[in-house]
Design an enzyme around this catalytic site. Structure first.
Site, mmCIF file in Angstrom:
data_model
loop_
_atom_site.group_PDB
_atom_site.id
_atom_site.type_symbol
_atom_site.label_atom_id
_atom_site.label_comp_id
_atom_site.label_asym_id
_atom_site.label_seq_id
_atom_site.Cartn_x
_atom_site.Cartn_y
_atom_site.Cartn_z
ATOM 1 C CG ASN A 171 -1.874 1.122 1.295
ATOM 2 O OD1 ASN A 171 -1.871 1.988 0.413
ATOM 3 N ND2 ASN A 171 -2.723 1.138 2.312
ATOM 4 C CD GLU A 212 -9.033 -1.648 3.860
ATOM 5 O OE1 GLU A 212 -9.067 -0.884 2.896
ATOM 6 O OE2 GLU A 212 -8.818 -1.258 5.030
ATOM 7 N NE ARG A 262 -10.456 12.225 4.044
ATOM 8 C CZ ARG A 262 -10.242 10.912 4.080
ATOM 9 N NH1 ARG A 262 -11.174 10.091 4.539
ATOM 10 N NH2 ARG A 262 -9.110 10.417 3.645
ATOM 11 N N GLY A 266 -11.305 0.671 12.992
ATOM 12 C CA GLY A 266 -10.854 1.026 14.347
ATOM 13 C C GLY A 266 -11.956 1.314 15.344
ATOM 14 N N GLY A 268 -13.559 4.441 11.108
ATOM 15 C CA GLY A 268 -12.173 4.544 11.576
ATOM 16 C C GLY A 268 -11.759 5.989 11.535
ATOM 17 N N GLY A 286 -10.823 7.358 8.783
ATOM 18 C CA GLY A 286 -11.705 7.636 7.652
ATOM 19 C C GLY A 286 -12.917 6.730 7.806
ATOM 20 C CG HIS A 346 -13.024 3.006 3.435
ATOM 21 N ND1 HIS A 346 -13.802 3.949 4.075
ATOM 22 C CD2 HIS A 346 -11.741 3.287 3.755
ATOM 23 C CE1 HIS A 346 -13.012 4.764 4.754
ATOM 24 N NE2 HIS A 346 -11.752 4.395 4.583
ATOM 25 C CE LYS A 376 -0.321 2.313 6.607
ATOM 26 N NZ LYS A 376 -1.705 2.610 6.432
ATOM 27 N N GLY A 396 -15.365 1.068 14.742
ATOM 28 C CA GLY A 396 -16.430 0.073 14.620
ATOM 29 C C GLY A 396 -16.107 -1.208 15.376
ATOM 30 C CD GLU A 397 -12.022 -4.104 13.218
ATOM 31 O OE1 GLU A 397 -10.999 -4.402 13.861
ATOM 32 O OE2 GLU A 397 -12.020 -3.952 11.984
ATOM 33 N NE ARG A 416 -6.457 1.046 0.223
ATOM 34 C CZ ARG A 416 -6.762 1.650 1.350
ATOM 35 N NH1 ARG A 416 -5.937 1.624 2.361
ATOM 36 N NH2 ARG A 416 -7.908 2.273 1.489
ATOM 37 C CG HIS A 455 -14.387 1.177 6.891
ATOM 38 N ND1 HIS A 455 -13.573 0.125 6.521
ATOM 39 C CD2 HIS A 455 -13.544 2.179 7.237
ATOM 40 C CE1 HIS A 455 -12.314 0.474 6.654
ATOM 41 N NE2 HIS A 455 -12.263 1.722 7.082
HETATM 42 P P1 AMP Z 1 -8.597 3.013 11.623
HETATM 43 O O1 AMP Z 1 -8.530 4.218 10.728
HETATM 44 O O2 AMP Z 1 -9.540 1.972 11.158
HETATM 45 O O3 AMP Z 1 -7.234 2.468 11.961
HETATM 46 O O4 AMP Z 1 -9.213 3.524 13.010
HETATM 47 C C1 AMP Z 1 -8.501 4.429 13.807
HETATM 48 C C2 AMP Z 1 -9.412 4.955 14.892
HETATM 49 O O5 AMP Z 1 -9.919 3.851 15.654
HETATM 50 C C3 AMP Z 1 -8.648 5.821 15.858
HETATM 51 O O6 AMP Z 1 -8.884 7.167 15.569
HETATM 52 C C4 AMP Z 1 -9.247 5.479 17.186
HETATM 53 O O7 AMP Z 1 -10.003 6.577 17.590
HETATM 54 C C5 AMP Z 1 -10.171 4.314 16.959
HETATM 55 N N1 AMP Z 1 -9.916 3.283 17.952
HETATM 56 C C6 AMP Z 1 -8.952 2.358 17.948
HETATM 57 N N2 AMP Z 1 -9.015 1.608 19.073
HETATM 58 C C7 AMP Z 1 -10.047 2.111 19.789
HETATM 59 C C8 AMP Z 1 -10.632 1.797 21.033
HETATM 60 N N3 AMP Z 1 -10.129 0.804 21.781
HETATM 61 N N4 AMP Z 1 -11.706 2.522 21.465
HETATM 62 C C9 AMP Z 1 -12.226 3.525 20.705
HETATM 63 N N5 AMP Z 1 -11.693 3.864 19.516
HETATM 64 C C10 AMP Z 1 -10.625 3.182 19.073
#
Ligand code: AMP
Length: 399
Positions: free
Chosen positions: A7, A385, A241, A332, A210, A212, A180, A14, A334-335, A91, A208
């Site tokens: 990526n 991904e 954003r 991030g 995160g 983004g 995404h 990455k 969502g999970e 990617r 999704h």
């Molecule tokens: P991503 O872009 O999918 O890597 O998501 C990043 C975002 O996930 C970060 O800005 C964090 O705010 C959020 N995140 C990661 N771990 C946690 C957590 N344990 N609790 C709440 N938000 C999280």
């Protein structure tokens, strides 16, 4: 089998070396500061090993060379020769209208990615650099491009057209593309498996969420709508954003503060979203939750706005799909964000979404988080991904 997944960004790259059959990652890492000086961070999960090396990286070629060298390194390597890399999957951000699925990289494919540069001016040139660097350093190695936009190409014109004069669509290809896509495809496919393998007519909304964020409405495995647009700026408010905004806001700011269009867009992309709503506290949801817990009203507003807009999108996509079987949270937030998931779902009881508070405590693992009686099944499904890219690459290369 070993697929190298790349990526490439403008100054970073990455990588993961993985087995597409099992998803096992033998090595992964990051090249940073390409074009400045250069630093490689390399991890070998099986040995719990991590190494950082300063390596000159004037261009992406030196970055790729550094990755290949460490993959066969005596101490941190995971393969004995580059012959053990079966193929490379890249990617690529923008496939325009040309790419509805992944493709083997050849001259025509590269030319088509180049033609999409006006649509993805920041990412497509960097993705091409990654591809060309691999060609240079590993001539003859099969390579595949996997597009962030491809999964969304099944949208109907009523979903992807903007209500602006047709010439901008016909001459300039200005329309909703969505991003995404590899994540939305991976997660919606997994959701269909979890729902008993029944894909025909299955109605799924993927959130999704995160740094983004985007949503997709998927029916029978095909994307019907998605919240990002011509660019990733559209849809939900995100880390930095703005998300959807009345265009006149941009016009007002540009006129009053003498900003150029590029400067204004940079502000909307990099200085807005929950970072702006929290008055600069953070774009990271963990910081916002910590701030809100201490009574910071701006942090609370940022969280409220994000959750409110996500809830609204889910409602509108359920209407667009004519119902909903399955709601999925990934990425991030969502999970890992039970509080955010609970707040988003709170007002969705009217359409049959009922979270189980105990199940909803899950972080980072695949889990059903709705009650047994919930009409709509709600899942947390970790996205992957890289695995999707590796699987497409293996399939297209006949591996
Ligand atoms: P991503 O872009 O999918 O890597 O998501 C990043 C975002 O996930 C970060 O800005 C964090 O705010 C959020 N995140 C990661 N771990 C946690 C957590 N344990 N609790 C709440 N938000 C999280």
């Amino acid at each position: 089998m070993n697929i190298l997944v790349i990526n490439a960004g403008s100054s970073s790259l990455k990588y993961q070396l993985m087995d597409p059959a099992t998803g096992a990652v033998s090595a992964k890492g990051l090249c940073e500061r390409i074009g400045l000086d250069g630093r490689l961070t390399h991890k070998v999960p099986a040995k719990d090993a991590k190494v950082t090396r300063d390596i000159p990286m004037p261009t992406h070629s030196e970055a790729i060379s550094a990755v290949l060298e460490i993959l066969v390194d005596a101490e941190y390597g995971v393969i004995s020769s580059l012959d053990e890399v079966d193929a490379v999957g890249h990617r690529v951000l923008h496939g325009g209208v040309k790419f509805v699925e992944s493709c083997i990289i050849n001259e025509a494919c590269k030319e088509a990615i180049r033609e999409c540069i006006p649509l993805g001016p920041l990412h497509n040139p960097a993705n091409l650099k990654g591809i060309e660097a691999c060609e240079q350093v590993m001539p003859g190695k099969p390579q595949v491009a996997v597009f962030d936009t491809a999964f969304h190409m099944t949208m109907a014109p009523k979903a992807y057209r903007y209500a602006i004069p047709t010439e901008y669509y016909e001459n300039d290809h200005l329309r909703r593309y969505g991003f995404h896509g590899t994540s939305h495809r991976f997660v919606s496919k997994r959701a269909a498996e979890l729902m008993g393998g029944q894909t025909e007519d299955l109605k799924v909304i993927v959130c999704h969420l995160g740094n983004g964020s985007s949503l997709s409405a998927v029916k029978g495995g095909k994307c019907q709508d998605t919240s990002m647009g011509l660019s990733p700026l559209a849809g939900l408010p995100m880390g930095t954003r703005s998300g959807d905004i009345d265009t006149c806001v941009a016009q007002f700011i540009m006129n009053k503060y003498g900003m150029s269009a590029d400067e204004c867009l940079s502000m909307l992309n990099k200085k807005s979203g929950v970072l702006a709503l929290s008055n600069g506290v953070s774009s990271d949801f963990r910081d916002l939750e910590a701030g809100a817990a201490k009574g910071d009203e701006a942090c609370q507003l940022a969280l409220d706005k994000f959750r409110y807009e996500t809830c609204k999108y889910i409602g509108s996509y359920a209407a667009a799909l004519g119902g909903l079987d399955c709601l999925v949270f990934t990425a991030g937030v969502g999970e890992n964000g039970p509080e955010t998931r609970a707040e988003i779902c709170k007002n969705l009881a009217f359409m049959g979404v009922e979270l189980d508070p105990q199940r909803n405590l899950v972080r980072g693992d695949e889990a059903l988080i709705s009650t047994d009686d919930s009409k709509v099944k709600v899942w947390v499904i970790p996205t992957n991904e890289e695995l999707m890219i590796a699987q497409d690459t293996a399939e297209l290369c006949g591996k």
